[in-house]
Design an enzyme around this catalytic site. Structure first.
Site, PDB file in Angstrom:
ATOM      1  N   SER A   1       0.825  -1.195   0.000  1.00 37.93           N
ATOM      2  CA  SER A   1       0.000   0.000   0.000  1.00 37.93           C
ATOM      3  C   SER A   1       0.874   1.266   0.000  1.00 37.93           C
ATOM      4  O   SER A   1       1.686   1.451  -0.903  1.00 37.93           O
ATOM      5  CB  SER A   1      -0.964  -0.028   1.186  1.00 37.93           C
TER       6      SER A   1
ATOM      7  N   ASP B   1      -8.547  -5.951  -5.559  1.00 38.66           N
ATOM      8  CA  ASP B   1      -8.340  -4.712  -4.806  1.00 38.66           C
ATOM      9  C   ASP B   1      -8.984  -3.550  -5.548  1.00 38.66           C
ATOM     10  O   ASP B   1      -8.648  -3.284  -6.703  1.00 38.66           O
ATOM     11  CB  ASP B   1      -6.837  -4.475  -4.636  1.00 38.66           C
TER      12      ASP B   1
ATOM     13  N   HIS C   1      -6.191  -6.434  -1.573  1.00 40.84           N
ATOM     14  CA  HIS C   1      -5.140  -5.491  -1.216  1.00 40.84           C
ATOM     15  C   HIS C   1      -4.028  -6.161  -0.412  1.00 40.84           C
ATOM     16  O   HIS C   1      -2.854  -5.839  -0.572  1.00 40.84           O
ATOM     17  CB  HIS C   1      -5.754  -4.348  -0.408  1.00 40.84           C
TER      18      HIS C   1
END
Length: 510
Positions: free
Chosen positions: A180, A400, A469
């Site tokens: 991320s 994601d 994610h």
């Protein structure tokens, strides 16, 4: 040749078996003694988790500012002189989340009453450290002074020198990984380490980022329409929802942008940030009428109140999560408590008792004085890190929606390294996971073709099927294979090499 003939069997660790611990630890130095964690007395953990060290270390000589770590020496009885750094993103999320929910020795999957031993733990093949950083994230304490990623990197290097000295890791190869917003942290920290030209402390040999922030937000905005079309069978939007997104994407120039610039090889360089579609300027803000992300997320939540931007297949009911996910609106059942905010847990891992731990954000000011003023890493240090190491991996989960695969691809296709722009061919090689037994469904993982990948000029990019994610959460075998490739244990992501056999007190190595 049939695909099944290429797959090799192996046996993973049964959750009832013991983790291998070297008889005499190389890290039990005098300075390290105060950080030792009793592996058989970690709260809520019913098994001996093995050797680990946790606590806080200052940034250089500044004892008023500290980063927190949990260090797991490898269970391999013949370890290499290397260490894998893991950083969660946010900005402001604790890396202990990655340890407990993704690839740590202790794993606490959603819905389970207690942690389990993780056969896919990264510490089975390398030394791994999880670090809360920058200041203001997790258990990292002190005054927030960072204005940009260069400030964050300088602070990190000051901490890292102290860590290396404490555990006598001088000359160890360093691999920096994360997910991320660590798509910013990892390249900037890697660049500063490489530029230091000091292999005694900063011998960076590779970097890996999952579902990373590497480009401007406008690139994700531009890909929302195509994302929704690709997953219409999951999202179940009605015709008016689809029409609204389609019209927005056309009027705001998103579809034309993707059609023009998402090509292999790239046709031309993308516009400067102020000229990005739907942008308020410099690529950091979005015109309200062009906010495809906001419309998409609010619509998805109305249709499915259990909608998860990190993993779009999630529905109702939402399971209780011991870290408080979703971090923006955690549900905590009566009588329960966030795991790392428990006083008994803090004492066991030598964490500051006066810090109210949250998965993402403990400081009212966040981790930057105002906001991160750095340019995205694809426009900054990422190409430099690829050229210096020839060993960078970018991985993206296909489910994601917070950061889309096409948004990441757009950033990569506008990036120049080793004299060429972008990937010259799309990632279409099969990402292969060998056959393996899943003796415990609590820690099971899929096998076969689990996505696609491409390697060019020192960069490997993979797209992981059935993952969101947090790739290691839903596809732990893929994440384990990613690490093997990064460390040079396996040639590439199409390799049919069996996983190491982890059984009893032995860890077989490739």
């Amino acid at each position: 040749m049939r695909l099944s003939t290429l797959l090799s069997p192996f046996l993973l660790l049964s959750c009832t078996e013991a983790v291998a611990v070297p008889p005499k630890s190389r890290f039990s130095t005098t300075d390290a003694a105060k950080f030792k964690v009793n592996g058989s007395s970690i709260p809520s953990v019913s098994f001996d988790a093995g050797e680990s060290y946790a606590g806080s270390l200052p940034l250089g000589n500044d004892t008023s500012s500290n980063l927190f770590f949990w260090f797991w020496p490898t269970a391999d009885p013949e370890p290499r002189d290397e260490i894998v750094i893991w950083l969660n993103g946010g900005p402001g999320c604790s890396s202990l989340g990655g340890m407990l929910k993704e690839h740590g020795a202790i794993l606490w999957p959603n819905g389970l009453p207690a942690p389990v031993r993780n056969p896919w733990s990264w510490h089975h093949i390398s030394n791994v450290i999880y670090i809360d950083q920058p200041i203001g994230a997790g258990f990292a304490t002190g005054n927030v002074t960072a204005d940009n990623e260069d400030d964050v990197a300088r602070q990190f290097l000051a901490f890292w020198r102290n860590f290396v000295d404490t555990f006598q890791l001088h000359g160890f190869k360093v691999y920096i990984t994360g997910e991320s917003y660590a798509g910013m942290y990892v390249p900037y920290i890697s660049k500063h380490m490489l530029a230091a030209n000091d292999s005694r402390y900063f011998d960076v040999k590779g970097a890996m980022i999952n579902d990373p922030v590497i480009g401007y937000p406008a690139l994700t905005q531009a890909t929302v329409n195509y994302f929704i079309q690709s997953w219409s069978n999951i999202l179940s939007f009605n015709d008016s929802n689809y029409d609204h997104i389609a019209n927005l994407s056309k009027v705001c120039g998103y579809d034309n942008y993707v059609d023009t610039y998402l090509s292999f090889p790239p046709r031309k360089a993308q516009p400067v940030p102020s000229k990005l579609p739907g942008s308020l300027g410099e690529g950091t803000g979005t015109i309200s009428s062009c906010d495809a992300i906001q419309y998409f997320q609010s619509t998805a939540l109305k249709i499915n109140p259990g909608f998860n931007v990190y993993q779009i297949t999630q529905g109702l009911p939402i399971p209780w999560d011991v870290l408080g996910l979703p971090a923006t609106n955690p549900y905590i059942p009566p009588g329960e408590q966030i795991y790392f905010d428990r006083q008994d847990v803090k004492k066991a891992i030598h964490a500051p008792l006066d810090v109210d731990w949250k998965l993402c954000g403990t400081s009212n000011r966040g981790v930057f004085v105002v906001s991160d003023t750095s340019v995205p890493s694809s426009n900054g240090p990422l190409p430099y890190v690829i050229e210096k190491t020839n060993n960078v991996m970018i991985n993206h989960g296909s489910l994601d929606s917070l950061l889309t695969t096409n948004g990441t691809l757009l950033a990569v296709q506008n990036m120049t390294w080793h004299g060429k722009m972008g990937l010259q061919s799309p990632p279409r090689q099969p990402l292969l996971i060998p056959q393996h037994e899943n003796p415990d469904l609590r820690v099971a993982s899929g096998q076969g073709v689990m996505g696609t990948w491409r390697h060019e000029r020192g960069l490997t990019l993979s797209i992981v099927a059935k993952a969101g994610h947090m790739i290691p959460t839903t596809q732990p075998a893929v994440a384990f294979r990613h690490l093997q490739v990064l460390l040079g244990r396996v040639k590439d992501l199409s390799s049919a090499d069996a996983f190491p056999t982890i059984s009893g007190n032995t860890t077989a190595r490739n």
